[in-house]
Design an enzyme around this catalytic site. Structure first.
Site, mmCIF file in Angstrom:
data_model
loop_
_atom_site.group_PDB
_atom_site.id
_atom_site.type_symbol
_atom_site.label_atom_id
_atom_site.label_comp_id
_atom_site.label_asym_id
_atom_site.label_seq_id
_atom_site.Cartn_x
_atom_site.Cartn_y
_atom_site.Cartn_z
ATOM 1 C CB THR A 178 -13.424 -1.326 -22.117
ATOM 2 O OG1 THR A 178 -13.989 -1.021 -23.385
ATOM 3 C CG2 THR A 178 -14.393 -2.183 -21.326
ATOM 4 C CE1 TYR A 203 -30.243 -2.081 -25.474
ATOM 5 C CE2 TYR A 203 -30.964 -0.171 -26.744
ATOM 6 C CZ TYR A 203 -31.261 -1.251 -25.942
ATOM 7 O OH TYR A 203 -32.551 -1.524 -25.607
ATOM 8 C CE1 TYR A 240 -11.777 -3.885 -27.966
ATOM 9 C CE2 TYR A 240 -12.353 -1.915 -26.728
ATOM 10 C CZ TYR A 240 -12.051 -3.261 -26.757
ATOM 11 O OH TYR A 240 -12.012 -3.975 -25.593
ATOM 12 N NE ARG A 292 -15.992 -5.335 -21.570
ATOM 13 C CZ ARG A 292 -15.888 -4.980 -20.294
ATOM 14 N NH1 ARG A 292 -16.841 -4.273 -19.714
ATOM 15 N NH2 ARG A 292 -14.824 -5.316 -19.586
ATOM 16 C CE LYS A 309 -8.351 -3.962 -26.937
ATOM 17 N NZ LYS A 309 -8.692 -3.196 -25.703
ATOM 18 C CB ILE A 320 -4.794 -2.654 -27.078
ATOM 19 C CG1 ILE A 320 -4.229 -1.893 -28.281
ATOM 20 C CG2 ILE A 320 -5.342 -1.680 -26.039
ATOM 21 C CD1 ILE A 320 -5.241 -1.018 -28.997
#
Length: 297
Positions: free
Chosen positions: A45, A108, A134, A139, A162, A209
């Site tokens: 990202t 989405y 992740y 997001r 993560k 991370i």
């Protein structure tokens, strides 16, 4: 595979024409390795993967693996909201020689929790590369629930998460469930929230991370290493030295402040790709002050 220490979610530097700045990317790789990081992430990202073509995505992964040349661990972002596309990206990372794949939850379309298990399980079944799931609901609009994390931990090839949900309580629950299943030594929790790295590690996490480590890798490495070595007082010192800078680096959408800061530091960064835009003047002043207070500029 065990994941431990400081991994940097690298920005992707661009030229003025907004093409990949290969020379700048290689320079940043060496800068971070010299600062003692344990691993580097390309096409995540923070690397503006959402506006990369697949060809560009593959290119930055290839550059990373080539320039690192085995000196630290290499992680390739390979997630998608399409399982088939995620398989292709993950296979590419595997064939290219990355040490692990960082796979964001599908965005989405918001698959159900049992669908997430199938999604990640399919990736593990069709590739040989270690996978880091992740979770970043801010997001994607999708959380990986603690019970789902445990089911993922039981799948061979899925070795870590993560965790960027922003919930320390969730991390505590995940680790407690891992302990109940006897999986705490086989599955790692990595912080995906720079400002929460210390408490996440205090609750069983093994590292971070980090996006802010593009800008201040030295102190992030010192804090994480202090936690791994049981030096809580030292870790607390570095945490509070970084806290204002980390806040400033997320005053606008990541990686906007990080790339801006790197430009101020004289590190390759270049412009942002639309729809991201330069920082507002008032936020830029906050960032500059935090960098000055941290003796970075």
């Amino acid at each position: 595979m065990k994941f431990e220490g400081t991994y940097v979610a690298m920005v992707t530097p661009f030229t003025e024409k907004k093409e990949i700045d290969e020379e700048g990317f290689r320079s940043n790789i060496n800068f971070l390795i010299e600062k003692g990081v344990n691993g580097l992430v390309a096409a995540g990202t923070t690397g503006e993967s959402a506006t990369m073509t697949h060809e560009e995505h593959s290119k930055v992964v290839d550059i990373l693996i080539d320039e690192v040349d085995g000196r630290v661990e290499t992680l390739a972002g390979s997630g998608s909201n399409s399982t088939e596309e995620a398989i292709n990206l993950t296979k590419y990372a595997d064939d290219a020689g990355a040490d692990a794949a960082l796979v964001i939850t599908p965005y989405y379309n918001k698959p159900q929790q049992h669908a997430l298990i199938k999604h990640y399980g399919t990736l593990a079944d069709t590739t040989d590369i270690p996978i880091i799931a992740y979770c970043v609901p801010s997001r994607t609009g999708l959380n990986i629930e603690p019970e789902t994390v445990i089911e993922l931990a039981k799948i061979d090839g899925i070795d870590a998460i993560k965790e960027a949900s922003g919930s320390v309580e969730k991390v505590s629950t995940i680790y407690r469930l891992l302990q109940k299943e006897g999986l705490e030594d086989d599955f790692n929790i990595l912080s995906g929230e720079d400002g929460l790295t210390l408490p996440i590690m205090a609750l069983g996490g093994t590292g971070v991370i980090s996006a802010s480590a593009n800008v201040d890798p030295t102190r992030m490495v010192l804090m994480v290493d202090s936690m791994l070595n049981g030096d809580y007082e030292g870790a607390l010192k570095y945490h509070y030295e970084m806290v204002d800078l980390i806040k400033a680096l997320f005053i606008e959408t990541n990686p906007v402040p990080a790339k801006t800061a790197m430009g101020l530091m004289g590190l390759p960064s270049g412009p942002l790709r639309e729809p991201l835009a330069p920082m507002l003047d008032e936020n830029l002043e906050v960032l500059k002050q935090a960098l000055k207070d941290s003796n970075i500029i």
